[in-house]
Write a protein that holds these residues in place. Structure first.
Motif, PDB file in Angstrom:
ATOM      1  N   ASN A 166      -3.012  19.679  28.573  1.00 39.17           N
ATOM      2  CA  ASN A 166      -4.062  20.940  29.604  1.00 39.17           C
ATOM      3  C   ASN A 166      -3.961  21.191  30.784  1.00 39.17           C
ATOM      4  N   GLY A 167      -2.854  22.846  30.828  1.00 39.91           N
ATOM      5  CA  GLY A 167      -2.975  22.924  32.618  1.00 39.91           C
ATOM      6  C   GLY A 167      -2.381  24.152  32.785  1.00 39.91           C
ATOM      7  N   ARG A 168      -1.739  24.653  33.200  1.00 36.77           N
ATOM      8  CA  ARG A 168      -0.580  25.678  33.975  1.00 36.77           C
ATOM      9  C   ARG A 168       0.397  25.704  33.022  1.00 36.77           C
ATOM     10  N   ASN A 171      -0.407  27.143  29.157  1.00 34.88           N
ATOM     11  CA  ASN A 171      -1.108  28.212  29.093  1.00 34.88           C
ATOM     12  C   ASN A 171      -0.197  28.676  29.170  1.00 34.88           C
ATOM     13  N   SER A 172       0.846  28.268  30.194  1.00 37.13           N
ATOM     14  CA  SER A 172       1.988  29.602  30.224  1.00 37.13           C
ATOM     15  C   SER A 172       3.024  29.795  29.240  1.00 37.13           C
TER      16      SER A 172
END
Length: 198
Positions: A166-168, A171-172
């Motif tokens: 999980n994290g940027r 997500n991106s």
């Protein structure tokens, strides 16, 4: 110095005036826009379908073949942009080992996606005036490759499953792949709709 600023200001005004003028002259006919809207009802993401294809309404006009060719090209453009993005991520030094592995796998998947979409675009262009069984054979190839491209896109996103990733980055990548997956799904739906009509 003031003359230089004035020159660039005038140049900018002329540029925007000319682009606004050309945009007005290339406006699509209502029948072309209606054709795209009606065709997009067959897709899973009709609003995205209309949004992504309306820009090309003038060249699509009311041609089913041009519609599916454009839908495929849009999908390929998005996939290539996503491939570039993922490639840049592989150069990011602050990645965790599991992120590196997931991104590497993802790059392979998007590379396969781009390859299959390139083949699909070429296959559709090479159909030309063929009809009957020959036409259906070409369309069948395109459908197979696009279905495989969709599987590749899903596999990449699945590689980021779990809280550890999980994290940027997740997500991106997820956001970009979902968009590619949706335009690709729409392209396949349009080919399925018009594939039997050479």
């Amino acid at each position: 110095m003031e003359k230089s600023k004035l020159f660039w200001l005038l140049l900018s005004i002329l540029y925007f005036a000319s682009t606004a003028n050309s945009a007005g002259t290339t406006r699509a006919s209502p029948s072309a826009a209606n054709f795209i809207k009606a065709s997009c009802t067959a897709t899973t993401y009709p609003a995205l379908c209309v949004q992504s294809l309306s820009l090309y309404a003038t060249s699509i006009n009311q041609s089913p073949r041009q519609l599916i060719q454009t839908a495929l090209s849009v999908s390929l453009d998005k996939a290539q942009a996503t491939k570039t993005f993922v490639y840049k991520l592989t150069k990011f030094k602050a990645l965790k080992p599991r992120e590196k592995a997931a991104i590497k796998d993802c790059l392979e998947e998007i590379d396969d996606t781009v390859d299959r979409l390139v083949k699909s675009v070429k296959e559709l262009k090479s159909v030309g005036s063929s009809k009957g069984q020959d036409y259906q054979w070409h369309i069948s190839n395109v459908q197979t490759w696009i279905s495989a491209a969709l599987t590749d896109e899903t596999t990449c996103v699945d590689g980021f499953a779990g809280k550890v990733l999980n994290g940027r980055i997740k997500n991106s990548i997820g956001t970009r792949f979902v968009h590619v997956e949706r335009v690709t799904s729409n392209a396949l739906a349009l080919i399925n709709k018009f594939g039997s009509k050479p």
